[in-house]
Design a protein around this motif. Structure first.
Motif, mmCIF file in Angstrom:
data_model
loop_
_atom_site.group_PDB
_atom_site.id
_atom_site.type_symbol
_atom_site.label_atom_id
_atom_site.label_comp_id
_atom_site.label_asym_id
_atom_site.label_seq_id
_atom_site.Cartn_x
_atom_site.Cartn_y
_atom_site.Cartn_z
ATOM 1 N N MET A 155 0.847 -1.171 0.000
ATOM 2 C CA MET A 155 0.000 0.000 0.000
ATOM 3 C C MET A 155 0.895 1.237 0.000
ATOM 4 S SD MET A 155 -2.891 1.018 2.755
ATOM 5 C CE MET A 155 -2.300 2.335 3.752
ATOM 6 N N THR A 156 0.681 2.094 -0.945
ATOM 7 C CA THR A 156 1.424 3.347 -0.998
ATOM 8 C C THR A 156 0.529 4.468 -0.481
ATOM 9 O OG1 THR A 156 0.722 3.731 -3.272
ATOM 10 C CG2 THR A 156 2.813 2.593 -2.957
ATOM 11 N N LEU A 157 1.138 5.343 0.275
ATOM 12 C CA LEU A 157 0.389 6.446 0.865
ATOM 13 C C LEU A 157 0.618 7.709 0.045
ATOM 14 C CD1 LEU A 157 1.234 5.877 4.623
ATOM 15 C CD2 LEU A 157 -0.819 5.214 3.417
ATOM 16 N N THR A 158 -0.438 8.453 -0.153
ATOM 17 C CA THR A 158 -0.314 9.729 -0.840
ATOM 18 C C THR A 158 0.239 10.767 0.133
ATOM 19 O OG1 THR A 158 -2.548 10.400 -0.261
ATOM 20 C CG2 THR A 158 -2.283 9.157 -2.311
ATOM 21 N N VAL A 159 0.627 11.879 -0.387
ATOM 22 C CA VAL A 159 1.164 12.955 0.451
ATOM 23 C C VAL A 159 0.108 13.429 1.444
ATOM 24 C CG1 VAL A 159 2.093 15.300 0.411
ATOM 25 C CG2 VAL A 159 2.804 13.651 -1.318
ATOM 26 N N ALA A 160 -1.126 13.550 0.984
ATOM 27 C CA ALA A 160 -2.206 14.009 1.871
ATOM 28 C C ALA A 160 -2.455 12.998 2.986
ATOM 29 C CB ALA A 160 -3.479 14.231 1.066
ATOM 30 N N THR A 161 -2.403 11.709 2.665
ATOM 31 C CA THR A 161 -2.618 10.688 3.687
ATOM 32 C C THR A 161 -1.499 10.720 4.716
ATOM 33 O OG1 THR A 161 -3.729 9.300 2.049
ATOM 34 C CG2 THR A 161 -2.984 8.226 4.057
ATOM 35 N N ARG A 162 -0.254 10.849 4.243
ATOM 36 C CA ARG A 162 0.870 10.931 5.175
ATOM 37 C C ARG A 162 0.753 12.155 6.081
ATOM 38 N NH1 ARG A 162 5.182 10.776 1.159
ATOM 39 N NH2 ARG A 162 4.380 9.071 -0.048
ATOM 40 N N ARG A 163 0.304 13.263 5.496
ATOM 41 C CA ARG A 163 0.136 14.489 6.274
ATOM 42 C C ARG A 163 -0.900 14.285 7.377
ATOM 43 N NH1 ARG A 163 -0.962 18.354 2.319
ATOM 44 N NH2 ARG A 163 1.267 18.442 1.974
#
Length: 105
Positions: A1-9
């Motif tokens: 699963m790769t996380l988007t920048v918004a999800t990481r934020r």
């Protein structure tokens, strides 16, 4: 699963808020004393455990529904190397040619 920048934020923001809450809770427990802290923890513990079980169940159901997806049937890879050694892969099965011998044996 790769996380988007918004999800990481959002994960970072959530962890910072959770950390601040834990520090504030620790300071509150120091302020009210060990007896009152023990009573509060004894009352809130079972409820937090039930919330944790619910989150774990939801996560397990969600992970199982995404992991049962079958790979596309058109997936095919092949590789030829050496004398009579051919490797095929189709949908997760790997067959080694040359009697499964590796090297000059």
């Amino acid at each position: 699963m790769t996380l988007t920048v918004a999800t990481r934020r959002w994960l970072w923001i959530g962890m910072i808020i959770l950390g601040a809450f834990m520090i504030a809770l620790g300071a509150y427990f120091l302020h009210v004393g060990i007896d009152q802290s023990n009573k509060i923890a004894g009352i809130s513990g079972p409820f937090l455990s039930l919330i944790g079980i619910g989150i774990a169940t939801f996560s397990a159901i969600q992970a199982r529904s995404t992991s049962t997806a079958s790979p596309p049937s058109s997936l095919r890879q092949s590789q030829t190397s050496g004398d009579g050694s051919v490797n095929f892969q189709s949908g997760g099965d790997i067959t080694f040619g040359n009697g499964n011998n590796i090297g000059d044996r």
